[in-house]
Design a protein around this motif. Sequence first.
Motif, PDB file in Angstrom:
ATOM      1  N   CYS A   1       0.857  -1.191   0.000  1.00  0.00           N
ATOM      2  CA  CYS A   1       0.000   0.000   0.000  1.00  0.00           C
ATOM      3  C   CYS A   1       0.891   1.238   0.000  1.00  0.00           C
ATOM      4  N   MET A   2       0.507   2.249  -0.775  1.00  0.00           N
ATOM      5  CA  MET A   2       1.330   3.456  -0.901  1.00  0.00           C
ATOM      6  C   MET A   2       0.986   4.498   0.167  1.00  0.00           C
ATOM      7  N   HIS A   3      -0.062   4.251   0.932  1.00  0.00           N
ATOM      8  CA  HIS A   3      -0.524   5.205   1.957  1.00  0.00           C
ATOM      9  C   HIS A   3      -0.656   6.608   1.349  1.00  0.00           C
TER      10      HIS A   3
ATOM     11  N   GLU B   1      -4.262  11.366  -0.262  1.00  0.00           N
ATOM     12  CA  GLU B   1      -5.722  11.485  -0.443  1.00  0.00           C
ATOM     13  C   GLU B   1      -6.229  10.094  -0.815  1.00  0.00           C
ATOM     14  N   PRO B   2      -6.385   9.198   0.150  1.00  0.00           N
ATOM     15  CA  PRO B   2      -6.649   7.789  -0.185  1.00  0.00           C
ATOM     16  C   PRO B   2      -8.038   7.539  -0.770  1.00  0.00           C
ATOM     17  N   ALA B   3      -8.046   7.003  -1.992  1.00  0.00           N
ATOM     18  CA  ALA B   3      -9.328   6.706  -2.649  1.00  0.00           C
ATOM     19  C   ALA B   3     -10.076   5.610  -1.897  1.00  0.00           C
TER      20      ALA B   3
ATOM     21  N   CYS C   1      -9.058   1.757  -5.378  1.00  0.00           N
ATOM     22  CA  CYS C   1      -7.603   1.931  -5.208  1.00  0.00           C
ATOM     23  C   CYS C   1      -6.883   1.956  -6.557  1.00  0.00           C
ATOM     24  N   PRO C   2      -6.155   3.026  -6.857  1.00  0.00           N
ATOM     25  CA  PRO C   2      -5.467   3.105  -8.155  1.00  0.00           C
ATOM     26  C   PRO C   2      -4.263   2.170  -8.250  1.00  0.00           C
ATOM     27  N   PHE C   3      -3.858   1.580  -7.118  1.00  0.00           N
ATOM     28  CA  PHE C   3      -2.703   0.672  -7.127  1.00  0.00           C
ATOM     29  C   PHE C   3      -3.114  -0.797  -6.953  1.00  0.00           C
TER      30      PHE C   3
END
Length: 282
Positions: free
Chosen positions: A87-89, A92-94, A129-131
């Motif tokens: 997780c990139m933390h 602005e978490p989607a 989540c974009p990742f």
Amino acid sequence: LKVKSNDKIDESTRMGVLVDVSGCVGCRNCEYACKVAHNLPAKDNEDFHKREVFDEFRRPSPASLTVVNEFDNPMNPLVPHNAKYQCMHCLEPACASACIVGAFEKKGNGAIVWNSDKCIGCRYCMVACPFQIPTFEFEVALKPNIAKCDFCYSRTEKGLLPACVANCPTEAITYGPRDEILLLAKKRIERYPEKYINYIFGENEVGGTSWIYIAPIEFEKLKFPVLGDKPAPGVTEAIQHGIFSYFIPPLALFGWLGGVMWMQKRKQQVEIQENEKEANHE
Ligand code: SF4
Ligand code: SF4
Ligand code: SF4
């Protein structure tokens, strides 16, 4: 220090990690340490010399909250590139803005932490989540488990390093205040321009992330997504604005699942309250 889901995090307390892909040797100590720190079976990580694990690109999963992948290095085939994923933390978490019940909490140091008591299993976070980080499992019936790196919050709140950082034998991962590690990333690129591409992944992607990366090759070649600077919209916002319309069928399904889960949780709560009332009358 705690902040609620929609609050801004105080920049002076926001922590981050710099991942320097050029320093990673693919030893997978970080994977092992992460599993041990989260009480996950770690047997498959015991033989670090097994390179077959790199045959396929892997993503984090409930069994491994962080994974290391390997990529060919055409400049020096004997020294492949390795990169760690988790997780990139996001700043602005989607995942948090998509969650309809507030099951994700932004901690004061920037960690985005999932709360099992609130989760209804709708999986909006996975779609948002974009990742492609949150993964889902139903090990116990009607008890959803969203698995993702929690930035080792239970360690860092006591002043300890994240387990992966503490166990990396090289300087591939560095933990510190986000503004300082950003400066460190810039200095490394400035000092060794022949070693790195001139780009810091995570400085601005989707509004910035707490984990940032520098690398000797383009991030697309490390299978990082190409993202803009704007924060990724939460799923509900995306639907409101009429984009991602192809997400609607799975969302309808997940929404229905979420509804079932919510009713089940409500039923359990009522039963507990009734049992307590009966016990008090006896
Ligand atoms: S990487 Fe995904 S799961 Fe992690 S904070 Fe960002 S949106 Fe949430
Ligand atoms: S910060 Fe903790 S949870 Fe996240 S990858 Fe590192 S060891 Fe795993
Ligand atoms: S422990 Fe460090 S060097 Fe080893 S794989 Fe993880 S990030 Fe790379």
